[in-house]
Design a protein around this motif. Sequence first.
Motif, mmCIF file in Angstrom:
data_model
loop_
_atom_site.group_PDB
_atom_site.id
_atom_site.type_symbol
_atom_site.label_atom_id
_atom_site.label_comp_id
_atom_site.label_asym_id
_atom_site.label_seq_id
_atom_site.Cartn_x
_atom_site.Cartn_y
_atom_site.Cartn_z
ATOM 1 N N UNK A 180 84.640 0.068 -66.549
ATOM 2 C CA UNK A 180 85.394 -0.868 -67.396
ATOM 3 C C UNK A 180 86.475 -0.125 -68.173
ATOM 4 N N UNK A 181 86.116 1.008 -68.777
ATOM 5 C CA UNK A 181 87.117 1.761 -69.539
ATOM 6 C C UNK A 181 88.194 2.323 -68.614
ATOM 7 N N UNK A 182 87.816 2.702 -67.385
ATOM 8 C CA UNK A 182 88.802 3.210 -66.440
ATOM 9 C C UNK A 182 89.829 2.169 -66.056
ATOM 10 N N UNK A 183 89.360 0.953 -65.787
ATOM 11 C CA UNK A 183 90.281 -0.122 -65.402
ATOM 12 C C UNK A 183 91.151 -0.554 -66.578
ATOM 13 N N UNK A 184 90.515 -0.780 -67.735
ATOM 14 C CA UNK A 184 91.235 -1.365 -68.865
ATOM 15 C C UNK A 184 92.067 -0.361 -69.650
ATOM 16 N N UNK A 185 91.479 0.813 -69.929
ATOM 17 C CA UNK A 185 92.173 1.774 -70.786
ATOM 18 C C UNK A 185 93.076 2.700 -69.984
ATOM 19 N N UNK A 186 92.526 3.323 -68.938
ATOM 20 C CA UNK A 186 93.337 4.240 -68.139
ATOM 21 C C UNK A 186 94.324 3.498 -67.243
ATOM 22 N N UNK A 187 93.989 2.288 -66.839
ATOM 23 C CA UNK A 187 94.861 1.549 -65.945
ATOM 24 C C UNK A 187 95.741 0.531 -66.642
ATOM 25 N N UNK A 188 95.136 -0.560 -67.098
ATOM 26 C CA UNK A 188 95.903 -1.672 -67.684
ATOM 27 C C UNK A 188 96.708 -1.213 -68.892
ATOM 28 N N UNK A 189 96.089 -0.467 -69.773
ATOM 29 C CA UNK A 189 96.776 -0.030 -70.994
ATOM 30 C C UNK A 189 98.038 0.763 -70.668
ATOM 31 N N UNK A 190 97.924 1.746 -69.773
ATOM 32 C CA UNK A 190 99.074 2.615 -69.495
ATOM 33 C C UNK A 190 100.206 1.861 -68.821
ATOM 34 N N UNK A 191 99.879 1.033 -67.831
ATOM 35 C CA UNK A 191 100.930 0.287 -67.143
ATOM 36 C C UNK A 191 101.593 -0.709 -68.086
ATOM 37 N N UNK A 192 100.787 -1.444 -68.852
ATOM 38 C CA UNK A 192 101.340 -2.454 -69.751
ATOM 39 C C UNK A 192 102.196 -1.822 -70.840
ATOM 40 N N UNK A 193 101.748 -0.696 -71.389
ATOM 41 C CA UNK A 193 102.532 -0.045 -72.440
ATOM 42 C C UNK A 193 103.842 0.495 -71.891
ATOM 43 N N UNK A 194 103.794 1.146 -70.727
ATOM 44 C CA UNK A 194 105.031 1.661 -70.119
ATOM 45 C C UNK A 194 106.022 0.531 -69.868
ATOM 46 N N UNK B 10 98.817 -6.986 -74.414
ATOM 47 C CA UNK B 10 97.860 -6.682 -73.343
ATOM 48 C C UNK B 10 97.420 -5.225 -73.428
ATOM 49 N N UNK B 11 98.356 -4.329 -73.716
ATOM 50 C CA UNK B 11 98.017 -2.911 -73.852
ATOM 51 C C UNK B 11 97.026 -2.705 -74.992
ATOM 52 N N UNK B 12 97.242 -3.375 -76.124
ATOM 53 C CA UNK B 12 96.347 -3.234 -77.271
ATOM 54 C C UNK B 12 94.951 -3.741 -76.942
ATOM 55 N N UNK B 13 94.871 -4.875 -76.244
ATOM 56 C CA UNK B 13 93.569 -5.431 -75.870
ATOM 57 C C UNK B 13 92.868 -4.507 -74.875
ATOM 58 N N UNK B 14 93.614 -3.974 -73.896
ATOM 59 C CA UNK B 14 93.026 -3.059 -72.928
ATOM 60 C C UNK B 14 92.490 -1.800 -73.588
ATOM 61 N N UNK B 15 93.247 -1.271 -74.545
ATOM 62 C CA UNK B 15 92.798 -0.084 -75.277
ATOM 63 C C UNK B 15 91.521 -0.374 -76.055
ATOM 64 N N UNK B 16 91.492 -1.486 -76.783
ATOM 65 C CA UNK B 16 90.328 -1.812 -77.607
ATOM 66 C C UNK B 16 89.086 -2.040 -76.758
ATOM 67 N N UNK B 17 89.224 -2.830 -75.699
ATOM 68 C CA UNK B 17 88.071 -3.100 -74.839
ATOM 69 C C UNK B 17 87.607 -1.831 -74.131
ATOM 70 N N UNK B 18 88.539 -0.967 -73.760
ATOM 71 C CA UNK B 18 88.169 0.278 -73.101
ATOM 72 C C UNK B 18 87.386 1.201 -74.005
ATOM 73 N N UNK B 19 87.787 1.300 -75.271
ATOM 74 C CA UNK B 19 87.067 2.149 -76.225
ATOM 75 C C UNK B 19 85.643 1.650 -76.419
#
Length: 311
Positions: free
Chosen positions: A76-90, A162-171
């Motif tokens: 879950x953290x890999x998909x949301x934080x390492x994946x979704x967060x980075x793409x959405x923030x960029x 979306x990046x903020x939500x992905x980061x929070x859920x990943x943590x």
Amino acid sequence: MMKRPGRTEALAVGAACVSVVLWASAFVSIRSAGAAYSPGALALGRLLAGVLVLGAICVVRREGLPPRGAWPGIAVSGVLWFGVYMVALNWGEQRVDAGTAALVVNIGPILVALLAARVLGDAMPPRLVAGMAVSFAGAVAVGLSMSGNGGSSVLGVALCLIAAVGYAAGVVAQKPALGRAGALQVTTFGCLVGAVGCLPFAGQLVRDASQAPVSATLNVVYLGVFPTALAFTTWAYALARTTAGRMGATTYAVPALVVLMSWLLLGEVPGALTLAGGALCLAGVAVSRSRPRATAPVAGPERLPRSQGAG
């Protein structure tokens, strides 16, 4: 030999500081590399560099696969934080100004605390709540001071959200995994999961790398080695030794450090409002991580010995 609680706390704080400083430096590198790399290609290149470094360290240290019980949190953290967060923030930072992006993404620590309280049962002591309020006010001040460039869009704001939500859920997902596996294992395989999720951008990465200047590619490598491989590992180490809410509040220091680095490296002289906001961010982190003073027990009145016989 068991580590003393005071030393363990000091090591956790030091590890968190390393993560915060490196993540702040990432904003400068992303800004530079983003001119030559598309959001997905930038995320994939960063993750691949991180996986290579982390994988080599795992081989040297002979780290095995994480236990089965740690995999749900890692995935879950890999998909949301390492994946979704980075793409959405960029992607989001290409469509909104820096101030708006910083303001929206910095709701992440609040979401971390709320999710951790709901999902993990973490406590929300008054000092944490007060520190988050002070730091969020500082983030708002920094955002307002930097938002005069225009160019904001609804899509850009949505991507930063979306990046903020992905980061929070990943943590929050990563915290239970750290109770079953080591920080290096959780970080390495989380980064691998994120890289696999970003493989659809492989064609863009090859095309962008063939056309990008060397400086942009070096920035991608830097992002993978330091703000990803090193910073995510030190973060996981610290997260395993404190609550998700307190760790999330620590990242409020990032906007203040970004302002300082932009001042020193890019020659962008901050205004008075920016400096005041940065000071509030740091003050809020200090409050959120402080502990109430232990009060000495108040001694009650001494009991007189019961008299013998009639008085």
